[in-house]
Scaffold this motif. Sequence first.
Motif, PDB file in Angstrom:
ATOM      1  N   PRO A  20       0.804  -1.239   0.000  1.00 24.14           N
ATOM      2  CA  PRO A  20       0.000   0.000   0.000  1.00 24.14           C
ATOM      3  C   PRO A  20       0.832   1.282   0.000  1.00 24.14           C
ATOM      4  CG  PRO A  20      -0.970  -1.602   1.480  1.00 24.14           C
ATOM      5  CD  PRO A  20       0.354  -2.161   1.064  1.00 24.14           C
ATOM      6  N   ALA A  21       1.918   1.314   0.754  1.00 21.59           N
ATOM      7  CA  ALA A  21       2.720   2.534   0.849  1.00 21.59           C
ATOM      8  C   ALA A  21       3.472   2.858  -0.431  1.00 21.59           C
ATOM      9  CB  ALA A  21       3.720   2.406   2.002  1.00 21.59           C
ATOM     10  N   ALA A  22       3.577   1.895  -1.339  1.00 18.65           N
ATOM     11  CA  ALA A  22       4.366   2.094  -2.554  1.00 18.65           C
ATOM     12  C   ALA A  22       3.517   2.390  -3.785  1.00 18.65           C
ATOM     13  CB  ALA A  22       5.214   0.848  -2.824  1.00 18.65           C
ATOM     14  N   LEU A  23       2.198   2.444  -3.639  1.00 21.45           N
ATOM     15  CA  LEU A  23       1.330   2.603  -4.801  1.00 21.45           C
ATOM     16  C   LEU A  23       1.386   4.019  -5.366  1.00 21.45           C
ATOM     17  CD1 LEU A  23      -1.803   0.574  -3.644  1.00 21.45           C
ATOM     18  CD2 LEU A  23      -0.039  -0.112  -5.282  1.00 21.45           C
ATOM     19  N   PRO A  24       1.357   4.155  -6.693  1.00 23.02           N
ATOM     20  CA  PRO A  24       1.367   5.480  -7.326  1.00 23.02           C
ATOM     21  C   PRO A  24      -0.034   6.090  -7.329  1.00 23.02           C
ATOM     22  CG  PRO A  24       1.238   3.789  -9.001  1.00 23.02           C
ATOM     23  CD  PRO A  24       1.342   3.065  -7.675  1.00 23.02           C
ATOM     24  N   PRO A  25      -0.149   7.374  -7.683  1.00 28.22           N
ATOM     25  CA  PRO A  25      -1.468   7.993  -7.807  1.00 28.22           C
ATOM     26  C   PRO A  25      -2.260   7.376  -8.965  1.00 28.22           C
ATOM     27  CG  PRO A  25       0.284   9.646  -7.722  1.00 28.22           C
ATOM     28  CD  PRO A  25       0.944   8.315  -7.914  1.00 28.22           C
ATOM     29  N   HIS A  45      -3.778  -8.848  -3.883  1.00 23.55           N
ATOM     30  CA  HIS A  45      -4.825  -8.671  -2.870  1.00 23.55           C
ATOM     31  C   HIS A  45      -4.588  -7.389  -2.072  1.00 23.55           C
ATOM     32  CE1 HIS A  45      -7.895  -9.889   0.027  1.00 23.55           C
ATOM     33  NE2 HIS A  45      -7.042  -9.549   0.984  1.00 23.55           N
ATOM     34  N   ALA A  46      -3.349  -7.146  -1.683  1.00 19.59           N
ATOM     35  CA  ALA A  46      -3.028  -5.933  -0.937  1.00 19.59           C
ATOM     36  C   ALA A  46      -3.297  -4.690  -1.773  1.00 19.59           C
ATOM     37  CB  ALA A  46      -1.570  -5.970  -0.487  1.00 19.59           C
ATOM     38  N   LEU A  47      -2.985  -4.756  -3.059  1.00 19.09           N
ATOM     39  CA  LEU A  47      -3.238  -3.627  -3.955  1.00 19.09           C
ATOM     40  C   LEU A  47      -4.737  -3.348  -4.055  1.00 19.09           C
ATOM     41  CD1 LEU A  47      -1.533  -3.149  -7.424  1.00 19.09           C
ATOM     42  CD2 LEU A  47      -3.890  -2.505  -7.024  1.00 19.09           C
TER      43      LEU A  47
END
Length: 417
Positions: A20-25, A45-47
């Motif tokens: 989650p902390a690494a996802l882009p806009p 799943h986390a995404l």
Amino acid sequence: MLRRLFDAAVSAADPARVVPAALPPRPKGRTLVVGAGKAAAAMAHALEQAWDGPLQGLVITRYGQAVPCRRIRVVEAAHPTPDAAGLAATRQMLALLDDLSPDDLVIALISGGGSALMTAPASGVALADKQAVNDALLASGATISEINTVRKHLSAVKGGRLAARAAPARVVALLISDVPGDDPAIIASGPTVADPGSRQDAQAVLARYAIDAPASVRAWLDNPESESIKPGDARLAHVDTRIIAAPGLSLAAAADVARREGVAPVILGDAIEGEAAEVGRAFAGIARHAASAAAPFGRPCVLLSGGETTVTLRKPLDGTARGGRNVEFLLAMCLQLAGADHIHALAADTDGVDGAADIAGAIIRPETLARAAAAGLDARIFLARHDGHGFFEALGDSLVTGPTLTNVNDFRAMLIV
């Protein structure tokens, strides 16, 4: 304590924690998810849990390691030898990348095991021929870097080809590293990363380990079209590669647990390679020194390390070879220690599977060899057969976790009390 250290190392690489902390806009256009590896389904799943917009895609994971997803399709395939399920899924994945625009976003979820799971043989190379080369390399003692050098040049998806297929869309690749040195070009054979190696390098690996490659493989590597995507290729200009979990981070997490329990941690390195039995014997010497009065860090202490050793299978084998590299390491270490006091050790694969068995690894103690002798088990015979799992199972000292749904390579801890 050893098990708590291992659990901390695995937890530090949990996709639910690191994705989650690494996802882009969110992009202006579509968001497409692709990927492969032992952690790919858990990453997907986390995404899904963290993403607040439209989403679709396909990821490939190992049999038995699927995680239910609502918008991203999860396909199971074989590892470490590619199979038809992986081939079909990879072709479907590649088709999803056609006709994308600069406004679209591709999120690539890549983890260890992705090289075998994401399989699309190059033109003229049959899956059976690629399987034969893969199996021969795995048994040869070649390093993961050498194996992936060959895989990249026999593939329509590795060596930057996945990202090139997605151009002109933006690609954000989230990687869980399972390789010594955390080189993105090696992790899962670098499907989103330019490859500085050459087809001549691949040919050299086959020659170095006397691999009798099928004619189709030799012919393809002689063809200049077998070259992977090189640095500076314009199709990779919009690729952003991020390593979100790695062996070093997991060792640091284990070290924190040790400190809290009053044990001094010493990290020996996260990129240790070599023949598993030889490394095990060398580490026995390190452990003996740590147990001596001359050691600078005192007792109790725990020596932590990661990386990926190899096992070269000696022939002829009698069919009992079940041991992975971690149990081979421990068996050789145990024999070298010969019952030395104060030394306990754990070695395990952070994905929960050491070699072909669904066993993560094992634990040794000062009394291990004595217990084995009382049970009529000759550790030297088991080591010669590469049957570490058989040895530790018989003693009840196997470490069984089930699939951890992540993979940051091997974890080793030597506790000196």
